[in-house]
Design a protein around this motif. Structure first.
Motif, PDB file in Angstrom:
ATOM      1  N   ASP A 159       0.813  -1.220   0.000  1.00 55.79           N
ATOM      2  CA  ASP A 159       0.000   0.000   0.000  1.00 55.79           C
ATOM      3  C   ASP A 159       0.844   1.267   0.000  1.00 55.79           C
ATOM      4  N   HIS A 160       1.956   1.266   0.735  1.00 51.85           N
ATOM      5  CA  HIS A 160       2.834   2.438   0.741  1.00 51.85           C
ATOM      6  C   HIS A 160       3.314   2.755  -0.685  1.00 51.85           C
ATOM      7  N   ARG A 163       0.459   4.127  -2.899  1.00 55.01           N
ATOM      8  CA  ARG A 163       0.206   5.552  -2.629  1.00 55.01           C
ATOM      9  C   ARG A 163       1.317   6.421  -3.215  1.00 55.01           C
ATOM     10  N   ASP A 166       0.794   6.748  -6.904  1.00 55.95           N
ATOM     11  CA  ASP A 166      -0.297   7.681  -7.166  1.00 55.95           C
ATOM     12  C   ASP A 166       0.182   9.130  -7.049  1.00 55.95           C
ATOM     13  N   ARG A 167       0.963   9.422  -5.993  1.00 59.41           N
ATOM     14  CA  ARG A 167       1.467  10.791  -5.804  1.00 59.41           C
ATOM     15  C   ARG A 167       2.443  11.188  -6.906  1.00 59.41           C
TER      16      ARG A 167
END
Length: 174
Positions: A159-160, A163, A166-167
């Motif tokens: 998940d890290h 994310r 995505d950023r």
């Protein structure tokens, strides 16, 4: 997307574009990076992996000191890189091996001792200067029906990393 238009089929260029924002590269059998999409540029560009003319994954891992920082588990990355090169049967392979062996005694030593087969997929940690340590799940897809090329797709393995991807793709940094 950066590419060598003479060496890449239009459908493969289209696949790279459609994969956005997922980082993807096309490499040949000796690890020359033929093309990459914007996701690949955002992920690998800051590490120096896409430097060179042409950039080369094997040369980066074994001859560029930045690779030890970019790949926190450098030993694993070296093994993955050698596995890919061992699959190579193109006429330029031995010439490339001789050249890289002269440039990197570490490469020559490891290649001489390397006899492992392995899967063309897995996970490796990667350090990005903005996003920090990421966990990349990669797939090496063989395109050699026509050309001796591989599509390398990098997916977030946690998940890290998802994310962070995505950023990076949103241009927001991390």
């Amino acid at each position: 997307m950066a590419d060598n238009r003479d060496a890449l089929r239009p459908t493969i260029r289209a696949v790279l574009t459609r994969l956005e924002p997922t980082p993807a590269l096309v490499i040949n059998q000796i690890g020359d990076v033929i093309a990459w999409n914007n996701g690949g540029r955002l992920l690998f560009g800051p590490s120096g992996l896409l430097d060179g003319s042409p950039p080369n994954t094997n040369r980066y891992v074994f001859a560029d000191p930045r690779a030890h920082e970019a790949f926190p588990d450098w030993e694993l990355t070296a093994e993955v890189t050698l596995r890919q090169l061992r699959r190579s049967t193109c006429p330029q392979t031995q010439e490339f091996i001789d050249s890289l062996s002269a440039e990197s005694p570490e490469f020559a030593k490891r290649l001489a001792a390397f006899d492992a087969d392995g899967q063309p997929f897995g996970e490796v940690p990667f350090w990005h200067p903005v996003a920090g340590t990421l966990r990349l799940a990669y797939e090496l897809l063989d395109l050699s029906i026509v050309e001796q090329q591989y599509l390398v797709v990098c997916l977030p393995a946690d998940d890290h990393t998802r994310r962070a991807f995505d950023r990076l793709s949103d241009g927001a940094g991390c």
